[in-house]
Design an enzyme around this catalytic site. Structure first.
Site, mmCIF file in Angstrom:
data_model
loop_
_atom_site.group_PDB
_atom_site.id
_atom_site.type_symbol
_atom_site.label_atom_id
_atom_site.label_comp_id
_atom_site.label_asym_id
_atom_site.label_seq_id
_atom_site.Cartn_x
_atom_site.Cartn_y
_atom_site.Cartn_z
ATOM 1 N N HIS A 91 -21.656 11.238 18.301
ATOM 2 C CA HIS A 91 -22.794 10.416 17.895
ATOM 3 C C HIS A 91 -23.860 10.461 18.998
ATOM 4 O O HIS A 91 -23.533 10.323 20.178
ATOM 5 C CB HIS A 91 -22.337 8.972 17.646
ATOM 6 C CG HIS A 91 -23.436 8.110 17.130
ATOM 7 N ND1 HIS A 91 -23.859 8.175 15.816
ATOM 8 C CD2 HIS A 91 -24.231 7.199 17.743
ATOM 9 C CE1 HIS A 91 -24.867 7.327 15.653
ATOM 10 N NE2 HIS A 91 -25.116 6.721 16.801
ATOM 11 N N GLU B 207 -24.242 17.205 24.342
ATOM 12 C CA GLU B 207 -23.212 17.238 23.285
ATOM 13 C C GLU B 207 -22.459 18.565 23.285
ATOM 14 O O GLU B 207 -21.233 18.591 23.120
ATOM 15 C CB GLU B 207 -23.869 17.049 21.911
ATOM 16 C CG GLU B 207 -24.400 15.670 21.661
ATOM 17 C CD GLU B 207 -24.928 15.491 20.244
ATOM 18 O OE1 GLU B 207 -25.106 14.345 19.836
ATOM 19 O OE2 GLU B 207 -25.164 16.493 19.541
HETATM 20 C C1 GRF Z 1 -25.727 15.665 16.546
HETATM 21 O O1 GRF Z 1 -26.785 15.139 17.275
HETATM 22 C C2 GRF Z 1 -24.618 14.674 16.446
HETATM 23 O O2 GRF Z 1 -24.593 13.753 17.494
HETATM 24 C C3 GRF Z 1 -24.917 13.943 15.156
HETATM 25 O O3 GRF Z 1 -25.486 14.912 14.312
HETATM 26 C C4 GRF Z 1 -26.088 15.925 15.088
HETATM 27 C C5 GRF Z 1 -25.535 17.234 14.597
HETATM 28 O O4 GRF Z 1 -26.220 18.321 15.125
HETATM 29 N N1 GRF Z 1 -23.723 13.342 14.614
HETATM 30 P P1 GRF Z 1 -25.708 19.807 14.844
HETATM 31 O O5 GRF Z 1 -25.640 20.003 13.321
HETATM 32 O O6 GRF Z 1 -24.373 19.974 15.484
HETATM 33 O O7 GRF Z 1 -26.750 20.689 15.449
#
Ligand code: GRF
Length: 201
Positions: free
Chosen positions: A108, A173
């Site tokens: 998240h 992330e």
């Molecule tokens: C990410 O920012 C994640 O935190 C949220 O959705 C986004 C997904 O990005 N849950 P991606 O599709 O992995 O580029």
């Protein structure tokens, strides 16, 4: 160990997992990718790496439980041990969550419990926080409420808008999520109540 990734969009986190798996640092294999949106670029990313990519249309099912049950059947057939939600825009039904206790993760784009649900980045900016970040957590039956595995802070700049902040959060992330998966695969995560204990080895 076999990993399934559930997606709805771009799949940049999926891409980071695939890279980690190919480098041998994920501790497992991305066995299948399932999307609720046919146009999700994540499906293409999976196919580019020879990974099975399945589109399951929610409209073909009469209710959320039936849809989730069909995902569970696909996961069982593939002996999936960990499910990573990566931009998957549906809330899992209790049937699904109970079928895989402690085996579903989500990422998240905020420091939970602040700004759960949709538009976590926008919520943080609108609130005016100076620091936001991202959270990898286990999935329970609530909305972004499960035990927290890893978190990392990202400073909010005065010049930031939603896109620039989300971009910097995304970069974190892509490092954090594969690491959390790898810790799970190595059996180094233990959940005690709300706390997830990480064995740093
Ligand atoms: C990410 O920012 C994640 O935190 C949220 O959705 C986004 C997904 O990005 N849950 P991606 O599709 O992995 O580029």
């Amino acid at each position: 160990m076999n990993l399934a990734v559930l997606v709805s969009g771009s799949g940049s986190n999926l891409q980071a997992m695939i890279h980690a798996a190919e480098k041998g640092v994920l501790g497992g294999t991305v066995k299948t990718v399932i999307s609720d949106r046919s146009e999700a670029f994540a499906l293409q990313r999976a196919r580019n790496h020879g990974i099975e990519a399945i589109y399951l249309n929610p409209r073909d099912f009469s209710c959320r439980e039936d849809y989730d049950q069909s995902i569970c059947t696909l996961l069982e057939e593939r002996a999936i041990e960990l499910i990573a939600l990566a931009g998957f825009m549906r809330l899992l039904s209790p049937v699904f969550v109970r079928r895989y206790p402690g085996q579903i993760m989500n990422i998240h784009p905020s420091l939970l419990p602040a700004f759960p649900g949709l538009d976590g980045v926008k919520q943080a900016l609108d609130y005016g926080v100076k620091v936001s970040g991202c959270t990898v957590h286990f999935v329970d039956e609530g909305l972004d409420t499960g035990p927290i595995i890893l978190q990392e802070a990202v400073p909010v700049l005065e010049t930031d808008h939603e896109e620039t902040l989300h971009q910097r959060i995304h970069q974190v992330e892509h490092r954090l999520y594969p690491r959390a998966i790898s810790l799970f695969m190595q059996g180094r995560l233990t959940v005690k109540g709300r706390r997830c204990i990480v064995d740093e080895g």
